[in-house]
Design an enzyme around this catalytic site. Structure first.
Site: not given
Ligand code: AMP
Length: 280
Positions: A27, A30-31, A33-34, A58, A184
Site C-alpha cells: 500500500m 515504503l519502509h 519491511g517492504h 480493506q 502507520r
Molecule cells: P502494507 O503496505 O502494509 O500492505 O504491507 C505490504 C507488505 O509488506 C505486507 O505483506 C506486509 O506484511 C509487509 N510488511 C509490512 N511491514 C513489515 C515489516 N515490518 N516486516 C516485514 N514485512 C512487512
C-alpha cells in the site's frame, strides 16, 4: 524500471518480463519491511513486480483510509534503487469498476483476531490480492510475517483457488528498539513512539517465559497483558496465544503458538506478533 497505471499497460509490460516473476503487493509509503520483501524477490526471481495501491475495501468506515500516508515519488525512487522491473499504481476505478460485486472470501481463518475486530477487512484483502495475482501472473508472491493472519489467509486462498504460484512469507523487520516497522508508525508523536516499543517488550517477555518452560496459553497471555498494562499510553484491543495454523485461541499447555496483539497507542492501532515453539 517501468511504472504503469492502466491494466492494458500492466499486461503488456508484464508479458515482456522473464519468468519467474516475483510480486510484492504493497500500500506504499515504503519502509525497510517492504524493501526486505523486494530484496528477497530480487534474489529469488528473474523479474520483480511491485504494486502500490491503498485498497479502500480493506478499510472499515471508521478507519484511516483518508489519512493513510502516501509518498509515491519517494516510493518509486526506493524501488528503482532496489532494481525492481515493474511497478503498478492502479486507480480505485481500475480495481473496482462501476457495478463491482465480485468478492473473494476465506471463511474460518478470517473470523478470529484481526477479522473479529475489523469486519470486512480480509474480504477486501483477499479480493484485491486475487486481482493483483490475476493481473501480474507471478510465479512467486511475497508477504510479511508482520501481518501474520493475512499471510495465513492468503496462503489458504492460493491453495483453495489453485493459483499457480508459491507464497513466500518473510520475517518481521524491526526498528533498532524493537518496534515492528509499519507505515502507520508515521502517525505516532514522539511520546507515543517511545510507548509503542511496549508491544515488542510484551512479546519478548512471553517468548522468554516460553523458553524458560512456561507452556500454559493463559500464562503467556497474562505475561503479555501485564507488560502492556505498565505503559499508560497503550490500550490493548486483544492479546492472543493462538494455534499457528488454525488461528484458534489456545487453552492449557501448548507446544507452538502464534502470540499476537493489537494495541492502540494514542489513536494509532498497532499490531505485532511472534511464533514460539519449534518454528519460533
Ligand atoms: P502494507 O503496505 O502494509 O500492505 O504491507 C505490504 C507488505 O509488506 C505486507 O505483506 C506486509 O506484511 C509487509 N510488511 C509490512 N511491514 C513489515 C515489516 N515490518 N516486516 C516485514 N514485512 C512487512
Amino acid at each position: 524500471m517501468k511504472t504503469v497505471t492502466t491494466l492494458e499497460d500492466l499486461r503488456r509490460a508484464r508479458a515482456a518480463l522473464p519468468d519467474p516473476l516475483g510480486l510484492v503487493p504493497t500500500m506504499g509509503f515504503l519502509h525497510e519491511g517492504h524493501l526486505s520483501l523486494v530484496r528477497r524477490a530480487r534474489a529469488d526471481c528473474a523479474s520483480v513486480g511491485v504494486s502500490i495501491f491503498v485498497n479502500p475495501t480493506q478499510f472499515g468506515p471508521q478507519e484511516d483510509l483518508d489519512s493513510y500516508p502516501r509518498d509515491l515519488e519517494r516510493d518509486l525512487a526506493l524501488l528503482r534503487d532496489e532494481g525492481v522491473d515493474l511497478v503498478w499504481t492502479p486507480t480505485p476505478e481500475i480495481m473496482y469498476p462501476p457495478g463491482f460485486q465480485t468478492w473473494v472470501t476465506v471463511e474460518e481463518l478470517t473470523r478470529p483476531l484481526e477479522g473479529a475486530r475489523r469486519p470486512g477487512h480480509f474480504r477486501g484483502v483477499t479480493t484485491v490480492v486475487a486481482k493483483l495475482l490475476n493481473a501480474f501472473q507471478p510465479q512467486q508472491a511475497y508477504f510479511g510475517q508482520k501481518d501474520a493472519q493475512q499471510a495465513i489467509v492468503i496462503r489458504r486462498m492460493v491453495r483453495d483457488l489453485n493459483f499457480p504460484l508459491q507464497v513466500v512469507v518473510c520475517p518481521i523487520v524491526r526498528e533498532p528498539d524493537g518496534l515492528a516497522m509499519s507505515s502507520r508508525n508515521a502517525y505516532l508523536n514522539p511520546e507515543e513512539r517511545r510507548a509503542a516499543t511496549v508491544l515488542h517488550r510484551a512479546l519478548t517477555a512471553a517468548e522468554q517465559a516460553f523458553r524458560a518452560g512456561t507452556r500454559e496459553a493463559e500464562a503467556l497471555r497474562r505475561i503479555m497483558s501485564q507488560v502492556l498494562a505498565e505503559e499508560p499510553l497503550a490500550r490493548p484491543q486483544y492479546v492472543s496465544a493462538a494455534d499457528p495454523e488454525t488461528l484458534e485461541e489456545l487453552q492449557g499447555p501448548v507446544e507452538r503458538a502464534l502470540l499476537s496483539m493489537a494495541v492502540y497507542v494514542g489513536e494509532t492501532r498497532l499490531i505485532d506478533n511472534v511464533v514460539v515453539g519449534d518454528r519460533g
